[in-house]
Design a protein around this motif. Structure first.
Motif, PDB file in Angstrom:
ATOM      1  N   THR A 411       0.824  -1.205   0.000  1.00  0.00           N
ATOM      2  CA  THR A 411       0.000   0.000   0.000  1.00  0.00           C
ATOM      3  C   THR A 411       0.860   1.256   0.000  1.00  0.00           C
ATOM      4  OG1 THR A 411      -1.686  -1.194   1.242  1.00  0.00           O
ATOM      5  CG2 THR A 411      -1.809   1.192   1.283  1.00  0.00           C
ATOM      6  N   MET A 412       0.417   2.261  -0.747  1.00  0.00           N
ATOM      7  CA  MET A 412       1.057   3.563  -0.688  1.00  0.00           C
ATOM      8  C   MET A 412       0.508   4.355   0.499  1.00  0.00           C
ATOM      9  SD  MET A 412       1.092   4.807  -4.687  1.00  0.00           S
ATOM     10  CE  MET A 412       1.963   6.343  -4.342  1.00  0.00           C
ATOM     11  N   ALA A 413       1.335   5.287   0.993  1.00  0.00           N
ATOM     12  CA  ALA A 413       0.907   6.337   1.943  1.00  0.00           C
ATOM     13  C   ALA A 413       0.634   5.839   3.346  1.00  0.00           C
ATOM     14  CB  ALA A 413      -0.315   7.077   1.389  1.00  0.00           C
ATOM     15  N   GLY A 438       4.601  11.220  -4.371  1.00  0.00           N
ATOM     16  CA  GLY A 438       3.243  10.784  -4.668  1.00  0.00           C
ATOM     17  C   GLY A 438       2.548  10.246  -3.435  1.00  0.00           C
ATOM     18  N   ALA A 439       3.201   9.381  -2.682  1.00  0.00           N
ATOM     19  CA  ALA A 439       2.604   8.791  -1.488  1.00  0.00           C
ATOM     20  C   ALA A 439       2.459   9.807  -0.365  1.00  0.00           C
ATOM     21  CB  ALA A 439       3.451   7.612  -1.016  1.00  0.00           C
ATOM     22  N   PHE A 440       3.427  10.694  -0.224  1.00  0.00           N
ATOM     23  CA  PHE A 440       3.429  11.630   0.898  1.00  0.00           C
ATOM     24  C   PHE A 440       2.137  12.435   0.975  1.00  0.00           C
ATOM     25  CE2 PHE A 440       4.297  16.082   2.235  1.00  0.00           C
ATOM     26  CZ  PHE A 440       4.491  15.849   3.587  1.00  0.00           C
ATOM     27  N   LEU A 441       1.692  12.984  -0.150  1.00  0.00           N
ATOM     28  CA  LEU A 441       0.531  13.873  -0.115  1.00  0.00           C
ATOM     29  C   LEU A 441      -0.792  13.125   0.096  1.00  0.00           C
ATOM     30  CD1 LEU A 441       1.324  16.622  -2.757  1.00  0.00           C
ATOM     31  CD2 LEU A 441       1.146  16.864  -0.284  1.00  0.00           C
ATOM     32  N   ILE A 461      11.326  12.951   1.926  1.00  0.00           N
ATOM     33  CA  ILE A 461      10.574  12.793   0.683  1.00  0.00           C
ATOM     34  C   ILE A 461      11.545  12.685  -0.486  1.00  0.00           C
ATOM     35  CG2 ILE A 461       8.742  13.723  -0.763  1.00  0.00           C
ATOM     36  CD1 ILE A 461       7.951  15.546   1.577  1.00  0.00           C
ATOM     37  N   TRP A 462      11.467  11.569  -1.204  1.00  0.00           N
ATOM     38  CA  TRP A 462      12.230  11.402  -2.441  1.00  0.00           C
ATOM     39  C   TRP A 462      11.405  12.076  -3.552  1.00  0.00           C
ATOM     40  CZ3 TRP A 462      15.514   6.455  -3.224  1.00  0.00           C
ATOM     41  CH2 TRP A 462      16.029   6.004  -2.007  1.00  0.00           C
ATOM     42  N   VAL A 463      11.864  13.201  -4.040  1.00  0.00           N
ATOM     43  CA  VAL A 463      11.068  14.034  -4.935  1.00  0.00           C
ATOM     44  C   VAL A 463      11.490  13.811  -6.387  1.00  0.00           C
ATOM     45  CG1 VAL A 463      10.379  16.392  -5.521  1.00  0.00           C
ATOM     46  CG2 VAL A 463      10.835  15.782  -3.117  1.00  0.00           C
ATOM     47  N   ASP A 464      10.545  13.340  -7.209  1.00  0.00           N
ATOM     48  CA  ASP A 464      10.807  13.210  -8.645  1.00  0.00           C
ATOM     49  C   ASP A 464       9.639  13.707  -9.482  1.00  0.00           C
ATOM     50  OD1 ASP A 464       9.115  11.041  -8.010  1.00  0.00           O
ATOM     51  OD2 ASP A 464       9.846   9.901  -9.732  1.00  0.00           O
ATOM     52  N   ASP A 465       8.613  14.280  -8.823  1.00  0.00           N
ATOM     53  CA  ASP A 465       7.448  14.845  -9.517  1.00  0.00           C
ATOM     54  C   ASP A 465       6.745  13.806 -10.386  1.00  0.00           C
ATOM     55  OD1 ASP A 465       7.992  17.416  -8.435  1.00  0.00           O
ATOM     56  OD2 ASP A 465       9.474  17.752 -10.004  1.00  0.00           O
ATOM     57  N   PHE A 486       3.304  14.784 -12.199  1.00  0.00           N
ATOM     58  CA  PHE A 486       2.415  15.727 -11.528  1.00  0.00           C
ATOM     59  C   PHE A 486       3.234  16.883 -10.969  1.00  0.00           C
ATOM     60  CE2 PHE A 486       3.177  11.984  -8.744  1.00  0.00           C
ATOM     61  CZ  PHE A 486       4.036  12.568  -7.826  1.00  0.00           C
ATOM     62  N   GLY A 487       2.557  17.898 -10.453  1.00  0.00           N
ATOM     63  CA  GLY A 487       3.223  19.005  -9.781  1.00  0.00           C
ATOM     64  C   GLY A 487       3.199  18.822  -8.278  1.00  0.00           C
ATOM     65  N   ASN A 488       4.054  19.534  -7.591  1.00  0.00           N
ATOM     66  CA  ASN A 488       4.155  19.434  -6.141  1.00  0.00           C
ATOM     67  C   ASN A 488       4.089  20.811  -5.496  1.00  0.00           C
ATOM     68  OD1 ASN A 488       4.427  16.681  -5.235  1.00  0.00           O
ATOM     69  ND2 ASN A 488       6.359  16.589  -6.363  1.00  0.00           N
ATOM     70  N   PRO A 489       3.649  20.893  -4.252  1.00  0.00           N
ATOM     71  CA  PRO A 489       3.732  22.153  -3.527  1.00  0.00           C
ATOM     72  C   PRO A 489       5.165  22.420  -3.080  1.00  0.00           C
ATOM     73  CG  PRO A 489       2.963  20.434  -2.062  1.00  0.00           C
ATOM     74  CD  PRO A 489       3.086  19.809  -3.433  1.00  0.00           C
TER      75      PRO A 489
END
Length: 551
Positions: A411-413, A438-441, A461-465, A486-489
């Motif tokens: 499962t994600m998140a 993706g999972a964080f949000l 957070i491993w950030v790759d958008d 996707f975009g990120n804050p």
């Protein structure tokens, strides 16, 4: 004013206290207000979550780390349905959990009714037992049965629906005594059969799974491996049950391609599966022809699979089975001295990652810096995504349940809310969440819950958008990827809006000192670290270059 009789809600709470419950994770609703009120007047702490899904993951990780069923609670209808994901995750990850929800009263259960949906059959496929508490007199037996089923091997989740009018009714009965099964001894005849197979084997290998960690079988596994000179691999769930810095450690299997550790099984003529469960890892990946003999050590028989044809099964206490088998085998010719080439390959890959100064950061660099920042007993929760493959493969783990991965339902998140359960279960351990953007949000709202409870942990957070694992799979299978970006804050500003501390990594040399600073802080810290997942395909190419010469 006369005192009102004790309610069924109060009796339920007494039954929970009798089972040793210390926390209930959830969100109250109109139909279970009496239960939540009764908890507030008990020894149990109600942990108010921001989403029922988050509450279910908190309970799951609490159950995984303590071995006692974590408890989550919700109202009826949509609240209960939101509990379903973490409940299913617990069952597929063999983790004890009790999910309690309200339900419409029995006085309206037979007709179309506001928020009325039949929850018991909805939960049934995802739990060991799903039932409706239809009468107050059933409460003591049903609560006791729920915990007994959830906590007995193979552990999993149980769901109980409590109608609103039953919760309000006068209580009937008292909590039942709690009995704990004693560990059982292995069958001497089965031990002798397994010992004969082991004595005849030229290249045996151990595969240790989640069941070995749940059973506390690490010390017995170490004695077994050392006395017989047998190398040990683990599943993702079994990481740490055999320390990765031990000379006989091979690492973890579970990667989607033929990894270094798989070569240890390619050359094996006998697999000793210790607490392994098939949902952890497809046995076809380590026994593709289905012709390698298998000794199955667990508390229960193995699932049927053409690639997991058990020659001998020892269905008893895992630690006792290991000790009995080692004693029956007697001395074996030890393996030739020197480092196993599989361990050397993994160590070399991690060392190269530590020296990799690319930016965005190489995945192996993030793994290496994470390992350097954490102590042996600290806990890292690894979310589902591309980062799971890197952490599970390369993150050296030395103690059981210190690298937590969902590899049943995957499962994600689950990790941000799971960190709350981890800190409550193991308050003295430092806790780090490794998650993708993706999972964080999906469950980041639980940062507020953690801060309100005064809990401190780090979210890396491993950030790759993008949904990196899906992108990786698409690139491998169809040569390109679609609909994964996707975009990120602004993650730093986002963290600060909760009152947490935010960090942004802008150079490879910043990650390790930032991790150390964040782990020492008495708050929730969020670190946004850009990752270069071009290394994903580089890894596949390097593994593809390996051949049977390794064996």
């Amino acid at each position: 004013m006369t005192n009102s009789p004790r309610s069924t809600a109060a009796l339920i709470v007494e039954c929970l206290e009798n089972e040793g419950v210390t926390h209930v994770f959830g969100i109250p609703g109109e139909e279970n207000i009496r239960l939540v009120d009764a908890i507030s007047r008990s020894s149990i702490r109600y942990v108010l979550a921001r989403h029922e899904q988050g509450a279910s993951f908190m309970a799951e990780v609490y159950g995984r780390l303590t071995g006692r069923a974590g408890v989550c609670s919700a109202t009826l209808g949509p609240g209960a349905i939101n509990l379903l994901l973490g409940t299913a995750d617990a069952t597929t990850n063999s983790t004890p959990l009790i999910a309690l929800s309200a339900q419409v009263g029995m006085n309206r259960s037979f007709k179309e009714s506001h928020q009325g949906v039949d929850l018991v059959p909805m939960f049934a496929p995802a739990v060991k037992w799903s039932a409706l508490v239809a009468t107050p007199g059933a409460v003591p037996e049903m609560i006791r049965k729920a915990f007994k089923l959830a906590q007995t091997e193979r552990p999993g989740a149980v769901y109980l629906a409590i109608p609103e009018d039953v919760e309000q009714a006068a209580a009937q009965g008292e909590p039942l005594p709690v009995n704990v099964p004693r560990p059982d001894e292995p069958s001497p005849g089965q031990v002798d059969r397994a010992a004969a197979l082991l004595r005849a084997a030229r290249s045996p290998v151990v595969l240790a799974g989640h069941g070995a960690a749940r059973a506390g079988a690490g010390p017995a596994l170490r004695r077994f491996a050392e006395s017989l000179g047998i190398p040990v691999a683990t599943t993702f769930h079994g990481k740490g049950v055999f320390p990765d810095d031990h000379p006989l450690a091979l690492g973890a299997v579970g990667f989607m391609r033929h990894d270094y550790v798989n070569f240890g099984f390619d050359r094996a003529d006998l697999i000793i599966a210790v607490g392994y469960e098939l949902q952890e890892f497809d046995p076809a990946r380590i026994n593709p022809q289905g012709d390698t003999k298998i000794i199955h050590l667990h508390r229960f028989p193995a699932e049927v699979d053409a690639h997991y044809d058990v020659a001998v099964g020892l269905h008893s206490d895992i630690g006792r089975s290991l000790d009995a088998l080692a004693a029956a085998v007697g001395p074996r010719t030890p393996a030739a001295p020197g480092e196993d080439p599989i361990r050397a390959l993994l160590a070399a890959e991690l060392a190269r990652g530590q020296r990799d100064d690319r930016f965005p950061l190489a995945p192996a660099r993030i793994v290496a810096d994470t390992r350097a920042a954490l102590r042996r007993e600290d806990i890292v929760l690894v979310d589902t995504g591309a980062l799971k493959m890197w952490m599970a493969r390369l993150y050296p783990t030395y103690e059981p349940n210190t690298c937590l991965i969902s590899n049943g339902l995957s499962t994600m998140a689950w990790t941000v809310p799971g960190a709350i359960g981890a800190k409550i279960a193991r308050p003295d351990c430092r806790v780090l969440v490794a998650t993708g953007d993706g999972a964080f949000l999906m469950n980041s709202q639980e940062i507020e819950t953690a801060l309100r409870l005064g809990l401190a942990f780090v979210i890396l957070i491993w950030v790759d958008d993008a949904y990196g694992l899906i992108s990786w799979k698409m690139d491998l299978e169809i040569g390109h990827n679609v609909e994964v970006s996707f975009g990120n804050p602004d993650f730093v500003a986002y963290a600060e809006s909760f009152g947490a501390t935010g960090y942004r990594i802008t150079a490879p040399g910043e990650l390790l000192p930032t991790l150390r600073t964040a782990l020492a802080a008495d708050t929730v810290s969020v670190i946004a670290c850009p990752v270069d997942y071009s290394a994903n395909l580089e890894l596949i190419e390097s593994l593809g270059d390996l051949d049977e010469s390794l064996s």
